[in-house]
Write a protein that holds these residues in place. Sequence first.
Motif, mmCIF file in Angstrom:
data_model
loop_
_atom_site.group_PDB
_atom_site.id
_atom_site.type_symbol
_atom_site.label_atom_id
_atom_site.label_comp_id
_atom_site.label_asym_id
_atom_site.label_seq_id
_atom_site.Cartn_x
_atom_site.Cartn_y
_atom_site.Cartn_z
ATOM 1 N N ASP A 181 43.315 26.574 -49.451
ATOM 2 C CA ASP A 181 42.358 25.922 -49.608
ATOM 3 C C ASP A 181 40.879 26.398 -49.118
ATOM 4 N N VAL A 182 40.988 27.608 -48.415
ATOM 5 C CA VAL A 182 40.155 28.528 -47.912
ATOM 6 C C VAL A 182 39.309 29.081 -49.003
ATOM 7 N N ILE A 183 38.037 29.169 -49.352
ATOM 8 C CA ILE A 183 37.358 29.323 -50.248
ATOM 9 C C ILE A 183 36.781 30.855 -49.729
ATOM 10 N N GLY A 184 36.964 31.875 -50.432
ATOM 11 C CA GLY A 184 36.481 33.317 -50.664
ATOM 12 C C GLY A 184 37.474 34.160 -49.828
ATOM 13 N N TYR A 185 38.682 33.667 -49.481
ATOM 14 C CA TYR A 185 39.540 34.763 -48.825
ATOM 15 C C TYR A 185 39.725 36.100 -49.422
ATOM 16 N N GLN A 186 39.651 35.905 -50.776
ATOM 17 C CA GLN A 186 40.008 37.126 -51.407
ATOM 18 C C GLN A 186 39.018 38.297 -51.223
ATOM 19 N N ALA B 287 26.741 38.370 -46.047
ATOM 20 C CA ALA B 287 28.046 39.173 -46.295
ATOM 21 C C ALA B 287 28.575 38.663 -47.509
ATOM 22 N N PRO B 288 29.160 39.461 -48.528
ATOM 23 C CA PRO B 288 29.862 38.735 -49.480
ATOM 24 C C PRO B 288 31.178 38.211 -49.222
ATOM 25 N N TRP B 289 31.742 38.535 -47.979
ATOM 26 C CA TRP B 289 32.745 38.180 -47.535
ATOM 27 C C TRP B 289 32.584 37.063 -46.460
ATOM 28 N N GLY B 290 31.495 36.706 -46.225
ATOM 29 C CA GLY B 290 30.981 35.808 -45.153
ATOM 30 C C GLY B 290 31.259 34.128 -45.295
ATOM 31 N N PHE B 291 31.686 33.924 -46.528
ATOM 32 C CA PHE B 291 31.969 32.403 -46.530
ATOM 33 C C PHE B 291 33.097 32.026 -45.936
ATOM 34 N N ALA B 292 34.325 32.464 -46.270
ATOM 35 C CA ALA B 292 35.560 32.079 -45.399
ATOM 36 C C ALA B 292 35.367 31.934 -44.069
ATOM 37 N N VAL B 293 34.891 33.283 -43.389
ATOM 38 C CA VAL B 293 34.723 33.100 -42.007
ATOM 39 C C VAL B 293 33.720 32.458 -41.273
ATOM 40 N N ARG C 256 38.486 42.739 -26.443
ATOM 41 C CA ARG C 256 38.152 43.888 -25.969
ATOM 42 C C ARG C 256 37.030 44.491 -26.619
ATOM 43 N N GLY C 257 35.915 43.693 -27.040
ATOM 44 C CA GLY C 257 34.692 44.548 -27.627
ATOM 45 C C GLY C 257 34.859 44.379 -29.111
ATOM 46 N N THR C 258 35.939 43.720 -29.681
ATOM 47 C CA THR C 258 36.094 43.798 -31.219
ATOM 48 C C THR C 258 36.147 42.421 -31.441
ATOM 49 N N TRP C 259 35.427 42.054 -32.481
ATOM 50 C CA TRP C 259 35.567 40.696 -33.032
ATOM 51 C C TRP C 259 36.377 40.383 -34.054
ATOM 52 N N GLY C 260 37.315 39.437 -34.124
ATOM 53 C CA GLY C 260 38.282 39.100 -35.025
ATOM 54 C C GLY C 260 38.299 37.837 -35.606
ATOM 55 N N TRP C 261 38.633 37.406 -36.777
ATOM 56 C CA TRP C 261 38.824 36.277 -37.177
ATOM 57 C C TRP C 261 40.063 35.644 -37.095
ATOM 58 N N PRO D 54 30.373 22.862 -42.083
ATOM 59 C CA PRO D 54 29.086 23.834 -42.436
ATOM 60 C C PRO D 54 28.947 24.857 -41.539
ATOM 61 N N ALA D 55 29.400 24.915 -40.258
ATOM 62 C CA ALA D 55 29.162 26.083 -39.383
ATOM 63 C C ALA D 55 29.983 25.668 -38.053
ATOM 64 N N LEU D 56 30.993 26.515 -37.897
ATOM 65 C CA LEU D 56 31.871 26.101 -36.458
ATOM 66 C C LEU D 56 31.302 27.085 -35.611
ATOM 67 N N VAL D 57 30.160 26.253 -34.842
ATOM 68 C CA VAL D 57 29.375 27.310 -33.817
ATOM 69 C C VAL D 57 29.305 25.902 -32.977
ATOM 70 N N ALA D 58 28.844 26.206 -31.757
ATOM 71 C CA ALA D 58 28.324 25.231 -30.759
ATOM 72 C C ALA D 58 26.674 25.900 -30.306
#
Length: 692
Positions: free
Chosen positions: A224-229, A278-284, A294-299, A312-316
């Motif tokens: 169901d995650v949109i944009g994973y491809q 980013a074209p890949w930015g919707f899913a994440v 250790r300084g690298t962002w990972g989803w 709508p946005a998974l932030v605080a």
Amino acid sequence: MQMQSFRLKSLVLAAGVALLACSGLASADPPSRVARIGYASGPISFSPAGENEWIQATLNRPLTTGDRLWADAGARAEIEVGGAMLRMNAGTYVSILNLDDRIVQLQLTQGTMNVRVRRLDADQVFEIDTPNLAFTVRQAGDYRISVDTEGNATEIVVRKGQGDVYGEGAAYRVDARQPYRFTGTGLRDYQNFSAPRADEFDRWSTDRDRGFDNSASARYVSQDVIGYQDLDANGTWRNDATYGNVWIPTRVAADWAPYRDGHWAWVDPWGWTWVDDAPWGFAVSHYGRWTNMRGTWGWVPGPVRTRAYYAPALVAFVGGSNFQISISSGNVGGVAWFPLGPREVYRPSYEVSRGYFERVNQSNTVVNTTVINNYYNNSNVTNVVYANRQVPGAVVAVPTTAFVQSAPVARAAIRVTPAMVASAPVVAVATVAPTQRSVLGFAAVSEKAPPARVFERPIVARTAVPAPTVGFAAQQQQLAAKPGKPLEENARREMKPVAVAPAPVVKVIAPNQIAPLTAIPPAAPAPRGTPPSATPGQGVAPAAQPQPPEQRGKPEQQGKPEQQGKPDARGEQRGQPVPAPQIAPPPAPAQRVMPTPVTPPQVAPPATPVTPMPPPDQRGKAQQPGKPEQQIKPEQQGKPEQQGKPDPRGEQRGQPVPAPQIAPPPAPAQRAMPTPVTPPQVAPPATPVAPM
């Protein structure tokens, strides 16, 4: 006394039930899924729900009920929604009539759309409404739907799968055996034609499909995650000992942070919504959580086998309404935020039920149910240690004016110090009231808006559509009273629009007009180059009318072989090849002769309805020269006559004949055979001759 006590308890219980019911209605949950603009090339125009303005479409803009899209000349667009991909060719108008957890209902009034349905659950509806018909998808597959520029005809090409077409008083099931072209709104006029060769638009759609079919990311995320491809070509997957499968972006700057390259927009019913560049930015941005290793962002995606819920946005947010940031001119009001980490609870700014609150969290991260319940309707949870709040560069801040005006964040971002962040509270809502610009986004006004006739055309619908969405102007005053919180669904429904946006003109087929589904007879493909008007198999579907019990639910008889194993009037077994009848060539189109009216014989008025004669295109029995006229038997009444041979009533067979007025049959016990009628003397059947 006991009776009074019992009555008091009953009243208290009833009041409690009513209160719960009202609270449930007040906090109607928003849909758990949306659509998104996944690809846009050329002039693509977008109009948000309830608005009159048309702006340039923005990649990754979430789409929901009431949104409209127009692909102008030389343009193409791709919409991803609910396990399906919708591709719009140039000159195509699409509106989202309804989109929630159960239904995807689209309006197509002009142009061509390729639809790839990758999955369709048993309880879900996928419907496309056009000026001529409503088409519902029954199976996963590939479909092409086209509406001509005048809105007079709709073509349905099923390359794989199966669907149903609904009109006024008729309904048919279509599949990959035969494409059809329908005109009118009753499905009575249709043509079958050869499946068109794949054009450039089809080949582009197929190439886009390969990205889904071959996606490596499909193994790591919920379907169901949109944009994973889009993650495949822009990052790598690694297995982390703490979080499991983690996606690492590879095409970002060294100081990049999540939720920095994009802008904020106001989208009902969720409120402030992040739109990533980013074209890949919707899913994440709308699923899962972010972690810094250790300084690298990972989803970190949510559970693979759990239905994903859109957010709508998974932030605080940081600071609340009194948060200040420093710019060159001094201190100004600001808005700051950071991404939520794994196992951290997301608190929506919109009203939701407890069940939704649990699912939107459990589907996007691994979190304990007890922890979730501690947050629900509890704004006093302040002792939370957020992991990403302490990461250098994770907190992004912009002036309030830039936030409200949907300005690109990367350009407007202001650096904040750790001391500023440490002293500011963490809140769930950005306490900023939206403006009209917040709804439209930062995109420029479109110069390629569709002509009015495109979205003003009436359409035929199988499913009733929701009431038109109320635009921002009607909500503005109440939104300003509670900054950052969207209105509840009931409050929006009670509002009257200030600026009336053009609502779709929908003609819903009444339940009593929905006919039983009937299989349309297949026909041989037309030779290449044959125009649609001359395509073999062209026909007219029978008018909707009550059928005898023995005929209900059967396929239409037009153009189909007879039932196998039953001899017909010529003695051959039906279901076997039948020699083509000898039919006189038709007159030239310019000199087409209309059938001569025939006066029916004068007989007693009927006591019961009589089945009318079938239309001319359903006759065609071979002429039998030299045989005397046979007596008409009861079981032959209502059947087509032999073409080109005068019948007992004196008209030329093969032409339309009014239903004869036949006397009522005698009682069953004394049923008599009809008296044969002596045919009048008529001229030879070489040319049409009026009866004597």
